[in-house]
Design an enzyme around this catalytic site. Structure first.
Site, PDB file in Angstrom:
ATOM      1  N   PHE A 199      34.407  14.920 -11.821  1.00  0.00           N
ATOM      2  CA  PHE A 199      35.384  16.009 -12.275  1.00  0.00           C
ATOM      3  C   PHE A 199      34.621  17.099 -11.738  1.00  0.00           C
ATOM      4  O   PHE A 199      35.554  18.314 -11.598  1.00  0.00           O
ATOM      5  CB  PHE A 199      35.029  16.133 -13.975  1.00  0.00           C
ATOM      6  CG  PHE A 199      35.636  15.372 -14.556  1.00  0.00           C
ATOM      7  CD1 PHE A 199      35.374  14.331 -15.444  1.00  0.00           C
ATOM      8  CD2 PHE A 199      37.217  15.136 -14.456  1.00  0.00           C
ATOM      9  CE1 PHE A 199      36.068  13.515 -16.200  1.00  0.00           C
ATOM     10  CE2 PHE A 199      37.871  14.427 -15.254  1.00  0.00           C
ATOM     11  CZ  PHE A 199      37.215  13.332 -16.121  1.00  0.00           C
TER      12      PHE A 199
ATOM     13  N   THR B 286      40.956   9.132  -8.788  1.00  0.00           N
ATOM     14  CA  THR B 286      40.389  10.103  -9.387  1.00  0.00           C
ATOM     15  C   THR B 286      39.964   9.843 -10.668  1.00  0.00           C
ATOM     16  O   THR B 286      40.232   8.650 -11.205  1.00  0.00           O
ATOM     17  CB  THR B 286      41.764  11.107  -9.704  1.00  0.00           C
ATOM     18  OG1 THR B 286      42.508  10.626 -10.528  1.00  0.00           O
ATOM     19  CG2 THR B 286      42.111  11.566  -8.185  1.00  0.00           C
ATOM     20  N   ASP B 287      39.217  10.938 -11.246  1.00  0.00           N
ATOM     21  CA  ASP B 287      39.024  10.661 -12.740  1.00  0.00           C
ATOM     22  C   ASP B 287      40.163  11.218 -13.368  1.00  0.00           C
ATOM     23  O   ASP B 287      41.225  11.591 -12.992  1.00  0.00           O
ATOM     24  CB  ASP B 287      37.688  11.332 -13.099  1.00  0.00           C
ATOM     25  CG  ASP B 287      37.065  10.679 -14.180  1.00  0.00           C
ATOM     26  OD1 ASP B 287      35.849  10.798 -14.573  1.00  0.00           O
ATOM     27  OD2 ASP B 287      37.704  10.272 -15.343  1.00  0.00           O
ATOM     28  N   TYR B 288      40.301  11.259 -14.786  1.00  0.00           N
ATOM     29  CA  TYR B 288      41.385  11.506 -15.518  1.00  0.00           C
ATOM     30  C   TYR B 288      41.825  12.700 -15.286  1.00  0.00           C
ATOM     31  O   TYR B 288      41.212  13.729 -15.572  1.00  0.00           O
ATOM     32  CB  TYR B 288      41.094  11.360 -17.001  1.00  0.00           C
ATOM     33  CG  TYR B 288      42.030  10.983 -18.022  1.00  0.00           C
ATOM     34  CD1 TYR B 288      42.644  12.152 -18.446  1.00  0.00           C
ATOM     35  CD2 TYR B 288      42.525   9.741 -18.341  1.00  0.00           C
ATOM     36  CE1 TYR B 288      43.759  12.018 -19.492  1.00  0.00           C
ATOM     37  CE2 TYR B 288      43.335   9.555 -19.335  1.00  0.00           C
ATOM     38  CZ  TYR B 288      44.038  10.550 -19.817  1.00  0.00           C
ATOM     39  OH  TYR B 288      45.291  10.523 -20.818  1.00  0.00           O
ATOM     40  N   THR B 289      42.902  12.987 -14.553  1.00  0.00           N
ATOM     41  CA  THR B 289      43.849  14.083 -14.284  1.00  0.00           C
ATOM     42  C   THR B 289      42.891  15.100 -13.616  1.00  0.00           C
ATOM     43  O   THR B 289      43.136  16.271 -13.489  1.00  0.00           O
ATOM     44  CB  THR B 289      44.366  14.879 -15.541  1.00  0.00           C
ATOM     45  OG1 THR B 289      42.945  15.412 -16.267  1.00  0.00           O
ATOM     46  CG2 THR B 289      45.199  14.056 -16.394  1.00  0.00           C
TER      47      THR B 289
END
Ligand code: GLC
Length: 742
Positions: free
Chosen positions: A254, A285-288
């Protein structure tokens, strides 16, 4: 024709009976299969492979947003996460395989971080076992259970180095040391992936790339800024170890790194990961985290963020919908090349072929498998064994532990009967509704004489239970207090500016102290705590971390001495939060306070606390005692083509058998950049019977001394080195050798 060709190729390679060549053929076969599939795919279907959506969870079980189902049937979803259960994943997989034009199977991912249904100790706890075989085995069992539950892919191992106990995600990592964390990263990847052709192995995912563990002020998701020298010497090696072990995927972090968000960072994702390291898996990716590049102030809007991510090297968009909604236009505008999209899709399809999903998309969807696999007795027994070896004995004043069976025990504290927090954060499909074994249940299994009073809550400021707890303590021989953090007080989005036990718990300890009874403090927590006051107040401290589904039994095993504790800290415990970041392999500075003749005032120290941590990296007590003698070097000149053998005699001088983690530290005295005061370069876990002596040997070679210098060359430099061997990083560095390139 194709079949004859394949047979000829197999025969050709079999004549060499060389597995590697056969493996190359299989790879080429996969590449050929990927190529032929790619040629059939249109642009929308290619973009579909880069889309990862989360299943929801309802009280009835996992549910999927209707829109997502439509996207799947349109061939616009490559993977789903948070969908578990062979029946449910089969249902979703059928949509992709039987209702789309090309029938490309989806990947099913999940955060299987420390167990799937059988939950093992949190990764920070597991790292304190210093046992690579156990670390690999817990990943293996996690994969077996996850695969039985319909899953192909875990977002693990988390390999972020961190030295900041304010950051809640230290609970998910393997501590502060690069050497140990890199070995554990390798073990986890091998444990999860094994031979991917088997349907009880799953793809691993090294995360969070990179340097997520060094956020400003220990605040999750915060800014990361560091030199490339520090990045390469400290934060990248565990990722490289995971890649070298074959990690199928990487997850972007992030955080930004030096002004560029990791999710749009070509230096990390292209220059290092692909060009320098040759990574051939895929990057998710990480979450969004693509979307979040607009918040970072690095992308003007979502389409721009998607272009930055794809061009940097991100292959799959977790839950952001950015690739789904904008990538087609970006390609049509020439902002993203179709060649780059093809690279991303190829990397994803490659892993689906490796998993055998094109041969049988439902090979992980066997509903008969799970009931006999999930929480199998042998998995629960292993959970107990691993927890025993992860629990660190920090204090044992006047050998108040182990407890004697005839002692009258007062069991007090909110964690004593806990079966929820004991699993820790990221407990996947772990059962928090009664299947975990609490400490109270563990003590009952051992037939201990005890009475229980909760005394207080974990956090709530109620003292109504104090009186009953105090009365119970007065009527006992010894008090066991089970205290700690709630599971949500560590893990993601759980940074703390105060790392002490909650105030109400400390007040209860103080009240129990007034009874004059010996106190054994058992801690459930996901990070190093400031235990300075507790260390002055109680008689014994057992750091149980969050020990998992069978954790209560493991704690009881140690309390009664059925298992002699052997774990050692992999993350320093500060005296107070003001010392953070604190770690053993720090630099000496120009005014070391511990140097001979150091100025009493003008040296690098605090005026209100000691420089040393309360409990150091590598520290942990046993119920027995080990001594180290006769450290000897085979010779004291090391060069590029020889090695030095180091031996030490370790003796168990106590009254019972025990395991000891023998640690080897080395110091590079002078470098072209300053070097740490010591670095872990080897360890061995040994078992010694009462009175037994063993000679332990290590070998040091030039490669063990390499580091990235100011020109970012990975080198060993000539000069003097010191060696220390002992049972913690506080070992004296007394033996020396010289390295010369000649
Ligand atoms: C979370 C975490 C990451 C996890 C992912 C999927 O935000 O940062 O570690 O794998 O989302 O749950």
């Amino acid at each position: 024709m194709q079949t004859i060709k394949h047979i000829l190729i197999i025969l050709f390679f079999m004549s060499y009976s060389n597995k590697v060549k056969a493996f190359v053929w299989l790879q080429q076969d996969i590449e050929q299969q990927v190529d032929s599939l790619m040629q059939k795919m249109n642009l929308e279907e290619k973009i579909g492979q880069t889309v990862l959506y989360s299943s929801g969870m309802d009280i009835t079980g996992p549910v999927l947003d209707k829109a997502y189902k439509d996207h799947i049937k349109a061939g616009q979803v490559g993977a789903i996460f948070n969908a578990t259960g062979a029946a449910y994943t089969r249902k979703l997989q059928k949509l992709a395989v039987e209702e789309t034009r090309l029938g490309i199977p989806m990947l099913f991912g999940y955060d299987v971080i420390h167990g799937h249904k059988t939950i093992f100790p949190i990764p920070l706890a597991e790292s304190c076992s210093w046992d690579l075989e156990l670390a690999e085995k817990s990943a293996r069992i996690s994969a077996i259970e996850a695969a039985a539950d319909g899953l192909h892919w875990t977002f693990s191992p988390m390999v972020d180095i961190s030295r900041d106990a304010r950051w809640g995600r230290v609970s998910e990592g393997a501590g502060e040391d690069v050497y140990l964390a890199s070995l554990i990263a390798r073990a986890k990847v091998i444990g999860y992936q094994g031979d991917l052709k088997q349907n009880n192995t799953i793809l691993s995912c090294a995360k969070h790339f990179a340097a997520y563990g060094a956020p400003q002020a220990g605040r999750d998701y915060h800014t990361v800024d560091m030199s490339e020298i520090r990045l390469r010497n400290t934060f990248l090696p565990p990722f490289k170890a995971a890649l070298d072990a074959g990690a199928a995927s990487f997850m972007t972090a992030f955080n930004e790194l030096n002004g560029v968000p990791a999710t749009g960072n070509p230096f990390l994702l292209d220059e290092i990961l692909r060009k320098e390291w040759g990574f051939r898996g895929f990057v998710v990716t990480d979450y969004t985290s693509i979307n979040e590049m607009t918040h970072h102030g690095y992308a003007a809007e979502l389409k721009h963020a998607g272009e930055l991510a794809m061009n940097a090297g991100v292959d799959m968009d977790m839950q952001g919908g950015v690739y789904k909604n904008h990538l087609l236009q970006s390609i049509q505008e020439g902002k993203v090349s179709e060649a780059r999209l093809d690279e991303a899709v190829r990397a994803i399809l490659r892993m689906k072929f490796k998993l055998g999903l094109f041969e049988d998309p439902y090979r992980y969807c066997n509903e008969e498998t799970a009931p006999n696999i999930l929480m199998a007795p042998e998995h629960m027994e292993f959970a107990r064994e691993l927890a025993q070896r992860s629990i660190v004995l920090l204090k044992n004043h006047q050998e108040v532990l182990p407890l004697a069976k005839q002692q009258k025990i007062a069991l007090i504290g909110p964690m004593a009967t806990d079966e929820v927090h004991i699993l820790g954060s990221w407990a996947a499909q772990g059962d928090r509704a009664g299947k975990a074994v609490s400490l109270k249940e563990g003590m009952e299994v051992h037939g201990l004489r005890f009475a229980y009073a909760q005394g207080c809550e974990i956090l709530k400021d109620y003292r109504v239970g104090f009186e009953q707890a105090i009365a119970l303590a007065k009527d006992s021989d010894v008090v066991v207090m089970a205290m700690g953090e709630a599971e949500y007080m560590s893990g993601e989005a759980a940074s703390r500016t105060n790392i002490q036990l909650p105030a109400v718990q400390r007040e209860l300890i103080a009240e129990i102290k007034k009874t004059g009874k010996p106190i054994v403090l058992v801690l459930y927590n996901g990070r190093p705590l400031d235990l300075t006051w507790e260390n002055q107040t109680v008689d014994a401290i057992l750091e149980a971390w969050f020990p998992g589904t069978n954790g209560g039994l493991a704690v009881a095993d140690i309390l009664v001495g059925e298992y002699n504790p052997s774990a050692k800290l992999t993350l320093s415990f500060p005296r107070n939060i003001g010392q953070i970041p604190i770690f053993y392999n720090q630099k000496n500075t120009g005014r070391p306070a511990d140097a001979e003749g150091a100025h009493p005032r003008y040296s690098s120290k605090y005026i209100d606390a000691d420089n040393s941590p309360l409990f150091a990296f590598g520290y942990g007590l046993s119920y027995t005692k080990f001594i180290y003698e006769n450290i000897a070097l085979s010779h004291d000149k090391l060069g590029p083509n020889n090695s030095i053998s180091i031996s030490v005699e370790v003796t168990n001088i106590g009254d019972r058998a025990g395991e000891e983690i023998v640690q080897l530290y080395i110091r590079d005295m002078v470098g072209s950049i300053t070097r740490p005061v010591k670095e872990l370069k080897g360890f061995q876990k040994i078992t010694l019977q009462k009175g037994e002596r063993q000679t332990i040997r290590f070998t040091i070679e030039a490669n063990d001394l390499k580091f990235y210098n100011k020109d970012l060359e990975f080198v060993v430099e000539e000069g003097d080195f010191l060696i220390g061997i002992g049972g913690s990083s506080e070992v004296a560095m007394k033996h020396s050798f010289t390295y010369s390139n000649k």
